[in-house]
Design an enzyme around this catalytic site. Structure first.
Site, short mmCIF file in Angstrom:
data_model
loop_
_atom_site.label_atom_id
_atom_site.label_comp_id
_atom_site.label_asym_id
_atom_site.label_seq_id
_atom_site.Cartn_x
_atom_site.Cartn_y
_atom_site.Cartn_z
N ARG A 88 1.50 -1.29 0.25
CA ARG A 88 -0.12 -0.33 0.01
C ARG A 88 0.88 0.71 -0.29
O ARG A 88 0.53 2.21 -0.19
CB ARG A 88 -1.00 0.07 1.46
CG ARG A 88 -2.30 -0.52 1.57
CD ARG A 88 -2.67 -0.71 2.39
NE ARG A 88 -3.77 -1.78 2.70
CZ ARG A 88 -4.63 -1.77 1.78
NH1 ARG A 88 -5.63 -0.59 1.83
NH2 ARG A 88 -6.01 -2.97 2.46
N ARG A 171 -10.95 8.31 2.98
CA ARG A 171 -10.08 6.78 2.35
C ARG A 171 -9.69 7.62 0.22
O ARG A 171 -8.25 7.47 0.67
CB ARG A 171 -11.41 5.66 2.10
CG ARG A 171 -11.70 4.85 2.98
CD ARG A 171 -12.93 4.15 3.10
NE ARG A 171 -12.69 3.23 2.44
CZ ARG A 171 -13.78 2.22 1.99
NH1 ARG A 171 -14.76 2.63 1.14
NH2 ARG A 171 -13.45 1.09 1.31
#
Ligand SMILES: [Zn+2]
Length: 217
Positions: A88, A171
């Site tokens: 990520r 997000r």
């Protein structure tokens, strides 16, 4: 083929991961699955990860990377894999490159699902979940006959916190902050391929498979 799938929340990454992995005949390895498996089996890494998760903290990179390392060393991943949800961040990507180099191999390609923020918000914020049976509807793409009532069980529909516009925007900010540098990192390696992830699910899969063909997929 060894590949990583990246894309923002709401890009349909989980679904594409299933289809693309099946097409390539490689295991789909998601960090969510690895976490759950380790926690369920009570492995030392699972026990450690759970301590953080219970406290509502992020599991440290070191723990995650060790779990991924163990998973990639399993037999079914020897000839290839599709990683979903990892790496990520750039430090995780650097760690993954090192891990694979130690195994005498390397990633072939990073497939990026490209979808703009308005589209993501439209997809996610329209989702409604049934309190009765858990089915997920969509006010625009998969509406119920009666607004707010599940066609399958008659249950009441609600919007999960994850699907609220402000949560989605947050997000997306986190994704842009952490993952944009990751995408640059792979771009510099010449391993990045982006595909348009808007439109019907089947069309996106076809685009993904076409794009991977030139990388030996
Ligand atoms: Zn229902």
């Amino acid at each position: 083929m060894r590949l990583v799938l990246v894309g923002p929340p709401g890009a349909g990454k989980g679904t594409q991961a299933e289809f693309v992995a099946a097409h390539l005949a490689v295991p789909k390895i998601s960090t969510g699955d690895i976490f759950r498996a380790n926690v369920t089996l009570g492995t030392p890494l699972g026990v450690e990860a759970k301590r953080y998760m219970v406290a509502g903290l992020l599991v440290p990179d070191e723990v995650t990377i060790n779990m991924v390392a163990e998973r990639l060393a399993e037999n079914d991943a020897t000839d290839g894999f599709l990683l979903d949800g990892f790496p990520r961040t750039t430090p995780q990507a650097v760690a993954l490159d090192k891990l694979l180099a130690d195994l005498g191999t390397a990633l072939d390609v990073i497939l990026e699902l490209v979808v703009d923020e308005d589209e993501v918000i439209r997809r996610l914020s329209g989702r409604r979940t049934c309190r009765g049976c858990g089915k997920i509807w969509h006010v625009e793409f998969d509406p119920t006959t009666r607004e707010g009532v599940c066609d399958r069980c008659g249950g009441e529909l609600f919007q999960r916190d994850d699907d609220k516009a402000e949560t989605i925007a947050e997000r997306m900010r986190v994704y842009a902050r952490d993952t944009a540098p990751l995408i640059d990192y792979y771009g510099t390696q010449g391993k990045l391929v982006g595909i348009d992830a808007t439109g019907p699910v089947e069309d996106i899969t076809v685009r993904a498979i076409d794009a991977l063909r030139s990388y030996g997929g």
